[in-house]
Design an enzyme around this catalytic site. Structure first.
Site, mmCIF file in Angstrom:
data_model
loop_
_atom_site.group_PDB
_atom_site.id
_atom_site.type_symbol
_atom_site.label_atom_id
_atom_site.label_comp_id
_atom_site.label_asym_id
_atom_site.label_seq_id
_atom_site.Cartn_x
_atom_site.Cartn_y
_atom_site.Cartn_z
ATOM 1 N N ASP A 128 0.793 -1.231 0.000
ATOM 2 C CA ASP A 128 0.000 0.000 0.000
ATOM 3 C C ASP A 128 0.825 1.282 0.000
ATOM 4 O O ASP A 128 0.271 2.376 -0.121
ATOM 5 C CB ASP A 128 -0.967 0.017 1.189
ATOM 6 N N HIS B 142 6.654 -7.441 -1.517
ATOM 7 C CA HIS B 142 5.608 -7.899 -2.425
ATOM 8 C C HIS B 142 5.211 -6.849 -3.458
ATOM 9 O O HIS B 142 4.198 -7.013 -4.144
ATOM 10 C CB HIS B 142 4.382 -8.334 -1.624
ATOM 11 N N THR C 65 2.026 -9.493 11.396
ATOM 12 C CA THR C 65 2.054 -10.515 10.360
ATOM 13 C C THR C 65 1.807 -11.874 10.980
ATOM 14 O O THR C 65 2.234 -12.153 12.095
ATOM 15 C CB THR C 65 3.395 -10.512 9.592
ATOM 16 N N SER C 66 1.090 -12.726 10.254
ATOM 17 C CA SER C 66 0.689 -14.025 10.787
ATOM 18 C C SER C 66 1.831 -15.018 10.865
ATOM 19 O O SER C 66 1.729 -16.037 11.541
ATOM 20 C CB SER C 66 -0.429 -14.608 9.918
ATOM 21 N N GLU D 275 -2.781 -11.515 18.376
ATOM 22 C CA GLU D 275 -2.991 -12.953 18.521
ATOM 23 C C GLU D 275 -1.658 -13.689 18.427
ATOM 24 O O GLU D 275 -0.714 -13.220 17.795
ATOM 25 C CB GLU D 275 -3.936 -13.485 17.432
#
EC number: 2.3.1.286
Length: 244
Positions: free
Chosen positions: A104, A123, A192-193, A219
């Protein structure tokens, strides 16, 4: 490790490497890649819109989707997480490296890459297109002037300047990130996961050479059991806890 110890280690570090993901831009209202498929686009799989095969089959459809994401990105503004990382770069200077999985451009708009460190967009970037013949990148015109598929100043069609399913990360960007994380005293993994490789493997470059890796995520992730410390909060508050 405690929060105070993590904060002290980050403050003392001469070399800091950061990896950011979608959680950083979420506070700016940027949907994740999959969440961007709403309305008309909800019937498509990501692979239907973001792969070389999809583009070869229907470049007009692919560009229509990316043009919508481009408009959304330009309406968004950097948030406090972006600004805090730009300030951290200003503090660490040439010892700072930021690798982002986001496309973005919000890190650059917040000042990252302008404080003596380096910003690498692993990316790609939605704000530019890539000439299909020469490989050159060019900024896209304003959304109201964007005709799709766009044409480069060289007269060739441009594709979105992003890494698609089935494509490799740019070698130079990945190599720079691996070197920076290997040399880091402290690495931050923010929003980031930790499931998309090879970017998710950057933390291990730091750990294997004795550095510390601090995660900021609301999380637990697949990386969490391996890391030095985790701050369980959204990016802006988690970074504020580490930096103030």
């Amino acid at each position: 490790m405690t929060l105070d110890a993590a904060r002290a280690a980050l403050s003392a570090a001469q070399r800091v490497a950061v990896l950011t993901g979608a959680g950083v831009s979420a506070e700016s209202g940027i949907p994740t890649f999959r969440d961007a498929q709403t309305g008309h686009w909800a019937r498509f799989r990501p692979e239907d819109l973001a792969s070389p095969a999809a583009y070869q089959r229907d470049p007009d459809m692919v560009w229509a989707w990316y043009a919508g994401r481009y408009r959304d990105v330009l309406r968004a503004e950097p948030n406090e997480a972006h600004r805090l990382l730009a300030r951290l770069e200003a503090d660490k200077g040439g010892g700072f490296f930021l690798a982002t999985q986001n496309v973005d451009g919000l890190h650059a708009r917040a000042g990252s890459g302008q404080g003596g460190g380096r910003l690498v967009e692993l990316h790609g970037n939605l704000l530019s297109g890539r000439d299909e013949v020469t490989g050159e990148m060019f900024a896209l015109p304003a959304p109201e002037q964007l005709a799709t598929p766009p044409v480069s100043p060289r007269g060739h069609r441009m594709r979105p300047n992003v890494v698609w399913f089935g494509e490799f990360l740019p070698d130079d960007a990945l190599e720079a990130a691996q070197q920076a994380f290997a040399a880091a005293d402290v690495a931050l993994v923010v929003g980031t996961s930790g499931v998309v490789y090879p970017a998710a493997g950057l933390a291990f470059e730091t750990l294997e050479r004795g550095g510390l890796v601090i995660e900021v995520n609301p999380e637990a992730t697949e990386l969490t059991p391996h890391l030095s410390f985790s701050v369980r909060d959204v990016a802006s508050r988690g970074l504020a806890a580490l930096l103030t």
